[in-house]
Design a protein around this motif. Structure first.
Motif, PDB file in Angstrom:
ATOM      1  N   ILE A 242       4.169  -2.372  16.459  1.00 45.68           N
ATOM      2  CA  ILE A 242       4.681  -2.431  14.874  1.00 45.68           C
ATOM      3  C   ILE A 242       5.785  -1.987  15.165  1.00 45.68           C
ATOM      4  CG2 ILE A 242       4.370  -0.895  13.022  1.00 45.68           C
ATOM      5  CD1 ILE A 242       1.344  -1.317  13.455  1.00 45.68           C
ATOM      6  N   GLU A 243       7.254  -1.825  14.869  1.00 47.37           N
ATOM      7  CA  GLU A 243       7.942  -1.926  14.589  1.00 47.37           C
ATOM      8  C   GLU A 243       8.765  -1.792  13.319  1.00 47.37           C
ATOM      9  OE1 GLU A 243      11.538  -1.228  16.560  1.00 47.37           O
ATOM     10  OE2 GLU A 243      10.663  -3.382  17.252  1.00 47.37           O
ATOM     11  N   LEU A 244       9.332   0.218  14.199  1.00 48.54           N
ATOM     12  CA  LEU A 244       8.435   1.639  12.923  1.00 48.54           C
ATOM     13  C   LEU A 244      10.414   1.510  12.839  1.00 48.54           C
ATOM     14  CD1 LEU A 244       6.015   3.363  13.776  1.00 48.54           C
ATOM     15  CD2 LEU A 244       6.139   2.232  11.749  1.00 48.54           C
ATOM     16  N   GLY A 245      11.323   2.269  11.231  1.00 48.37           N
ATOM     17  CA  GLY A 245      12.556   2.963  10.807  1.00 48.37           C
ATOM     18  C   GLY A 245      12.696   4.454  11.352  1.00 48.37           C
ATOM     19  N   GLN A 246      11.387   4.678  11.570  1.00 43.79           N
ATOM     20  CA  GLN A 246      11.158   6.035  11.792  1.00 43.79           C
ATOM     21  C   GLN A 246      11.930   6.410  12.984  1.00 43.79           C
ATOM     22  OE1 GLN A 246       8.207   5.164  10.427  1.00 43.79           O
ATOM     23  NE2 GLN A 246       7.926   6.503   8.679  1.00 43.79           N
ATOM     24  N   ALA A 247      12.851   7.730  13.274  1.00 40.25           N
ATOM     25  CA  ALA A 247      13.358   7.586  14.726  1.00 40.25           C
ATOM     26  C   ALA A 247      12.246   9.352  15.065  1.00 40.25           C
ATOM     27  CB  ALA A 247      15.049   8.575  14.476  1.00 40.25           C
ATOM     28  N   ASP A 248      11.876   9.436  14.208  1.00 38.60           N
ATOM     29  CA  ASP A 248      10.866  10.909  14.578  1.00 38.60           C
ATOM     30  C   ASP A 248       9.782  10.392  15.400  1.00 38.60           C
ATOM     31  OD1 ASP A 248       9.903  13.534  14.951  1.00 38.60           O
ATOM     32  OD2 ASP A 248       9.275  13.243  12.906  1.00 38.60           O
ATOM     33  N   ALA A 249       9.022  10.962  15.925  1.00 35.44           N
ATOM     34  CA  ALA A 249       7.997   9.978  16.721  1.00 35.44           C
ATOM     35  C   ALA A 249       6.538  10.767  15.832  1.00 35.44           C
ATOM     36  CB  ALA A 249       7.586  10.764  18.076  1.00 35.44           C
ATOM     37  N   GLU A 250       7.025  12.297  15.340  1.00 35.69           N
ATOM     38  CA  GLU A 250       5.342  12.789  14.665  1.00 35.69           C
ATOM     39  C   GLU A 250       5.340  12.301  13.048  1.00 35.69           C
ATOM     40  OE1 GLU A 250       2.478  14.494  14.234  1.00 35.69           O
ATOM     41  OE2 GLU A 250       4.065  14.808  16.353  1.00 35.69           O
ATOM     42  N   THR A 251       6.608  11.844  12.068  1.00 37.50           N
ATOM     43  CA  THR A 251       6.603  10.620  11.759  1.00 37.50           C
ATOM     44  C   THR A 251       5.998   9.812  11.553  1.00 37.50           C
ATOM     45  OG1 THR A 251       9.040  12.313  10.807  1.00 37.50           O
ATOM     46  CG2 THR A 251       7.697  10.557   9.285  1.00 37.50           C
TER      47      THR A 251
ATOM     48  N   LEU B 296       0.746  -1.318   0.087  1.00 31.70           N
ATOM     49  CA  LEU B 296       0.084   0.356   0.493  1.00 31.70           C
ATOM     50  C   LEU B 296       0.922   0.971  -0.098  1.00 31.70           C
ATOM     51  CD1 LEU B 296      -2.649  -0.521   2.657  1.00 31.70           C
ATOM     52  CD2 LEU B 296      -2.959  -0.332  -0.019  1.00 31.70           C
ATOM     53  N   GLY B 297       2.604   1.169  -0.127  1.00 31.19           N
ATOM     54  CA  GLY B 297       2.860   2.036  -0.320  1.00 31.19           C
ATOM     55  C   GLY B 297       3.486   2.800   0.834  1.00 31.19           C
ATOM     56  N   ILE B 298       3.201   2.251   2.517  1.00 32.75           N
ATOM     57  CA  ILE B 298       3.306   2.355   3.712  1.00 32.75           C
ATOM     58  C   ILE B 298       5.049   1.884   4.356  1.00 32.75           C
ATOM     59  CG2 ILE B 298       2.778   2.993   6.106  1.00 32.75           C
ATOM     60  CD1 ILE B 298      -0.324   2.067   4.680  1.00 32.75           C
ATOM     61  N   LYS B 299       5.743   2.729   3.646  1.00 29.65           N
ATOM     62  CA  LYS B 299       7.178   2.514   3.872  1.00 29.65           C
ATOM     63  C   LYS B 299       7.532   2.980   5.236  1.00 29.65           C
ATOM     64  CE  LYS B 299       8.620   3.192  -0.837  1.00 29.65           C
ATOM     65  NZ  LYS B 299       7.383   3.570  -0.977  1.00 29.65           N
ATOM     66  N   ASP B 300       9.007   1.789   5.463  1.00 29.85           N
ATOM     67  CA  ASP B 300       9.362   1.702   6.796  1.00 29.85           C
ATOM     68  C   ASP B 300       8.888   1.059   7.899  1.00 29.85           C
ATOM     69  OD1 ASP B 300      12.145   3.334   6.935  1.00 29.85           O
ATOM     70  OD2 ASP B 300      11.266   5.512   6.831  1.00 29.85           O
ATOM     71  N   VAL B 301       8.427   0.188   8.217  1.00 30.09           N
ATOM     72  CA  VAL B 301       7.574  -0.191   8.981  1.00 30.09           C
ATOM     73  C   VAL B 301       8.295  -2.025   8.406  1.00 30.09           C
ATOM     74  CG1 VAL B 301       5.090  -2.463   9.545  1.00 30.09           C
ATOM     75  CG2 VAL B 301       5.390   0.189   8.600  1.00 30.09           C
ATOM     76  N   ASP B 302       8.922  -1.915  10.071  1.00 34.57           N
ATOM     77  CA  ASP B 302       9.986  -2.856  10.464  1.00 34.57           C
ATOM     78  C   ASP B 302       9.105  -4.886  10.555  1.00 34.57           C
ATOM     79  OD1 ASP B 302      11.720  -1.639   9.522  1.00 34.57           O
ATOM     80  OD2 ASP B 302      12.477  -0.503  10.729  1.00 34.57           O
ATOM     81  N   GLY B 303       8.093  -4.621  11.070  1.00 36.10           N
ATOM     82  CA  GLY B 303       7.775  -5.471  11.623  1.00 36.10           C
ATOM     83  C   GLY B 303       6.253  -5.672  12.695  1.00 36.10           C
ATOM     84  N   VAL B 304       5.277  -6.165  12.067  1.00 38.28           N
ATOM     85  CA  VAL B 304       4.212  -6.240  13.486  1.00 38.28           C
ATOM     86  C   VAL B 304       3.858  -7.787  13.458  1.00 38.28           C
ATOM     87  CG1 VAL B 304       1.550  -5.786  12.388  1.00 38.28           C
ATOM     88  CG2 VAL B 304       3.097  -5.076  10.811  1.00 38.28           C
ATOM     89  N   ARG B 305       3.161  -7.813  14.889  1.00 42.03           N
ATOM     90  CA  ARG B 305       3.102  -8.526  15.080  1.00 42.03           C
ATOM     91  C   ARG B 305       1.091  -8.235  16.198  1.00 42.03           C
ATOM     92  NH1 ARG B 305       6.331 -13.112  16.031  1.00 42.03           N
ATOM     93  NH2 ARG B 305       5.666 -13.639  18.197  1.00 42.03           N
ATOM     94  N   GLN B 306       0.659  -9.809  15.744  1.00 39.76           N
ATOM     95  CA  GLN B 306      -0.858  -8.724  15.926  1.00 39.76           C
ATOM     96  C   GLN B 306      -1.355  -9.872  17.130  1.00 39.76           C
ATOM     97  OE1 GLN B 306      -4.223  -9.642  13.332  1.00 39.76           O
ATOM     98  NE2 GLN B 306      -4.991  -8.455  14.588  1.00 39.76           N
ATOM     99  N   GLY B 307      -1.578  -9.135  18.347  1.00 41.19           N
ATOM    100  CA  GLY B 307      -2.994  -9.652  19.206  1.00 41.19           C
ATOM    101  C   GLY B 307      -4.178  -9.572  19.165  1.00 41.19           C
TER     102      GLY B 307
END
Lengths: 79, 79
Positions: free
Chosen positions: B44-53, A28-39
């Motif tokens: 969710i694990e994110l690559g961004q360092a900036d909380a706003e982004t 969907l073009g949402i970048k920079d997501v390194d991992g997702v775990r669902q609960g």
């Protein structure tokens, strides 16, 4: 009394659903997501007025029904 | 950066799964439970360092994929 129980997979347990979400977000073009775990989350309304009794009730509910303690952790949050 | 997204049904939306859990708890002898509503949690694990982004990324993820905003609310919690 309101409480929130959160059940998550233990570390090391594979989460194919989380992996699928990760893939879907990327496509969907949402970048920079390194991992997702669902609960799972359970918002529970309790009759007890006493927080200690409520916590015991919720612990029993988690152990017996809400969580599979072999592969899942749970946390209890009483409001 | 780690974040937790919680998706819950809006008030007034029927939750048959929650009702089933309520019935199961009663039949297991766990009393004083007046209501259960089930939702989903995404760690969710994110690559961004900036909380706003990061918050903007997560908002887009919720609107596009994680939540059905017609019947569900979401909350974003950045650690």
């Amino acid at each position: 009394m309101k409480a929130r129980v959160i059940v998550t997979l233990k570390n090391g347990v594979l989460d194919p659903q989380g992996k699928a979400i990760e893939g879907a977000l990327a496509s969907l073009g949402i970048k920079d997501v390194d991992g997702v775990r669902q609960g799972k989350v359970f918002d529970i309304e309790l009759g007890q007025a006493d927080a200690e009794t409520a916590r015991e009730t919720l612990k029993a509910a988690c152990e017996k029904l809400l969580a599979n303690t072999v592969i899942e952790n749970y946390s209890i949050d009483i409001a």
